[in-house]
Every structure is written in structure tokens, then in C-alpha cells.
Design an enzyme around this catalytic site. Structure first.
Site, short mmCIF file in Angstrom:
data_model
loop_
_atom_site.label_atom_id
_atom_site.label_comp_id
_atom_site.label_asym_id
_atom_site.label_seq_id
_atom_site.Cartn_x
_atom_site.Cartn_y
_atom_site.Cartn_z
N CYS A 22 0.82 -1.21 0.00
CA CYS A 22 0.00 0.00 0.00
C CYS A 22 0.86 1.27 0.00
O CYS A 22 1.53 1.57 0.99
CB CYS A 22 -0.92 -0.04 1.23
SG CYS A 22 -1.81 1.48 1.54
N CYS A 25 -0.07 3.84 2.67
CA CYS A 25 0.36 3.33 3.99
C CYS A 25 1.83 3.67 4.23
O CYS A 25 2.20 4.09 5.34
CB CYS A 25 0.16 1.81 4.08
SG CYS A 25 -1.56 1.29 3.94
#
Length: 98
Positions: A22, A25
Site C-alpha cells: 500500500c 500506507c
């Protein structure tokens, strides 16, 4: 899974649901780490990789990452998804001050 359960049982916690693949993230991770360093004495911080712990993600009904769940007294008091630095900072500071 034990770390997640321990964090939920504490008086205050921030659960950060993330994944290695991600991009957002990875972008928000340094902010989370900084907030943990600043507020880690009064608030428990836990990173949960949804690929490593899919059961935990299911229990918390995580549908996207990053997702942050704020716990106080064993109950979720706030949650949001997305790499919003300002909201994360404000939410952690609010939880820490309670």
C-alpha cells in the site's frame, strides 16, 4: 493477534491497519511513528498488517488501508481510512488528552 488484543484491552490505543503493498500506507507510516514517539507513554500504538493477520482485519471490518481505529476503554471511539496526516495527528492528540 495477541498484540492487537493487548492494545484493545489498554486504556487508550491507536490501531493502524496497513499492508506492505500500500503506497499511502508507506507515506503515512513516518507520521504514525512520530506520533507514537510523542504519545507512546499514554497511548498504545499497534501496526496490523492485513495480509499477515487477515482475521484481525476481518474482526475490525477493515475494507481499505490505511485505516486507523482509536480505542478508549476497550471501545472504538473513532475510525477513518486514508493517509490524512492532519486528521491522524489531531485524532491522536485528542485521544492522548482525554
Amino acid at each position: 493477534m495477541e498484540e492487537l488484543a493487548a492494545a484493545r484491552e489498554g486504556p487508550k490505543a491507536v490501531l493502524y491497519f496497513t499492508a506492505q503493498w500500500c503506497g499511502p500506507c508507506r507515506a503515512i507510516a513516518p507520521v504514525f511513528d512520530k506520533l507514537e514517539a510523542e504519545h507512546g507513554e499514554g497511548v498504545t500504538f499497534a501496526k496490523v498488517d492485513i495480509d499477515a493477520l487477515p482475521d484481525a482485519a476481518g474482526l475490525e471490518r477493515i475494507q481499505s488501508v490505511p485505516t486507523f481505529v482509536f480505542i478508549e476503554g476497550g471501545e472504538a471511539v473513532e475510525r477513518f481510512s486514508g493517509a490524512d496526516r492532519d486528521r491522524l495527528t489531531a485524532s491522536v492528540e485528542d485521544l492522548a488528552e482525554r
